[in-house]
Design an enzyme around this catalytic site. Sequence first.
Site, mmCIF file in Angstrom:
data_model
loop_
_atom_site.group_PDB
_atom_site.id
_atom_site.type_symbol
_atom_site.label_atom_id
_atom_site.label_comp_id
_atom_site.label_asym_id
_atom_site.label_seq_id
_atom_site.Cartn_x
_atom_site.Cartn_y
_atom_site.Cartn_z
ATOM 1 N N TYR A 135 0.821 -1.217 0.000
ATOM 2 C CA TYR A 135 0.000 0.000 0.000
ATOM 3 C C TYR A 135 0.856 1.269 0.000
ATOM 4 C CZ TYR A 135 -4.058 -2.935 1.130
ATOM 5 O OH TYR A 135 -5.050 -3.881 1.110
ATOM 6 N N LYS A 186 3.625 -15.384 2.693
ATOM 7 C CA LYS A 186 3.601 -16.128 1.422
ATOM 8 C C LYS A 186 5.075 -16.360 1.071
ATOM 9 C CE LYS A 186 1.281 -17.697 -2.194
ATOM 10 N NZ LYS A 186 0.509 -18.940 -2.120
ATOM 11 N N ASP A 218 -2.832 -18.135 1.671
ATOM 12 C CA ASP A 218 -3.959 -18.812 1.010
ATOM 13 C C ASP A 218 -4.534 -19.894 1.917
ATOM 14 O OD1 ASP A 218 -1.423 -19.843 0.605
ATOM 15 O OD2 ASP A 218 -1.760 -20.491 -1.447
ATOM 16 N N ASP A 242 -5.520 -6.937 5.735
ATOM 17 C CA ASP A 242 -6.721 -6.254 5.263
ATOM 18 C C ASP A 242 -7.771 -7.286 4.856
ATOM 19 O OD1 ASP A 242 -8.467 -4.392 4.302
ATOM 20 O OD2 ASP A 242 -7.164 -3.608 2.725
ATOM 21 N N ASP A 246 -11.251 -8.825 7.173
ATOM 22 C CA ASP A 246 -12.629 -8.744 6.658
ATOM 23 C C ASP A 246 -13.265 -10.132 6.647
ATOM 24 O OD1 ASP A 246 -12.592 -6.021 6.219
ATOM 25 O OD2 ASP A 246 -13.417 -6.171 4.198
#
Length: 352
Positions: A135, A186, A218, A242, A246
């Site tokens: 970001y 990852k 994942d 993020d 959620d």
Amino acid sequence: MKIAILPGDGIGPEIIKQAVDVLRALNVGAELIEAQIGGAGYEKFGDPLPDSTLDLAIKSDAVLLGAVGDWKYDALPREKRPERGLLRIRKELNLFANLRPATLYPELAGASSLKPEIVSNLDIMIVRELTGDIYFGQPRGIHENENGEREGINTMRYSESEIKRIAHVAFQIAMKRSKKLCSVDKANVLETTELWRQVMMDISKEYPEVELTHMYVDNAAMQLIKNPKQFDVLVTGNIFGDILSDEASMLTGSIGMLPSASLDSNNKGMYEPSHGSAPDIAGKNIANPLATILSLAMMFRYTFNDEKNANKIESAVKKALSQGFRTVDIYSVGDKKVSCSEMGEAVIASLN
Ligand code: NAD
């Protein structure tokens, strides 16, 4: 105690009003000063983070924020869009540690999309790094490449010191809970997160009582749905956090239930619900204000070190839920359907 109140856009002003009413009902003598951010900042000052708002936030002990954003700003240059104001205030205040608890209240077991036996008593803390990663990494942008074709670029990057400081926050939280920490990365394909994993392992030597495990993002996304109670504290980078937070919010019944705290290294913090400005329901007085009210509880706990008022707010939320009050997002047949402001009133009535 000086608190900056930044309602923002969409449902922001509606949910913030409920949290401010709860704060006033506590009678703690807080000085509250309101300012604009996001689309509201752009409308008034042509800037999603006006200088006066940033100045107020810097001079306050804590910030209570609603949410920013509206589809009507999507055509603005990126620097003028509401979300940029939010990213900037996090960066300017150095709020690198984002704490997102996902707790399922027993009364809402039926509101989760998962079976009650999978989610009952769920209590996870997601620790998300908030000021680094893709970001913020440079270079970024949309350019024309040598073939004359447009190309979008973002850069995933973390320095060792950025990973170390979020690792300490996560290990310290794990020490206060069940001493289990799962780091999500990852590392099999992304070097940034390979470094993340190495640093997590280095820092774990300072916390020998904490059991550190690692999981690829994942798989973590899958495990959160399959068996969420295997987790206690999760630590991860900005973009993975993020998405996973959620996802975790839906385990608790509604994104309208999920509070968050974003802290700097001195526990100065910005407190906001994990959800966005929900333009689809703005102005209808139907939004769930509980994530914002629970964010206020986190403010008392983390910035003001006031466990008593934090517990008082959380108990009042539980009481309002046990009395059957539900906004539409968590409503099931037989509950008492209430508006945003009625839910705020129910919490205030349950404070004592
Ligand atoms: P959103 O979180 O605003 O809404 C997603 C869905 O959840 C919508 O159906 C909405 O009605 C519902 N919802 C959200 N909060 C709710 C609440 N308190 N009570 C009941 N229902 C609620 O996400 P989105 O639709 O992807 O984004 C809308 C805008 O919000 C965009 O402009 C986006 O950039 C912005 N956004 C802001 C933040 C923030 O301020 N922290 C975070 C995410 C998105």
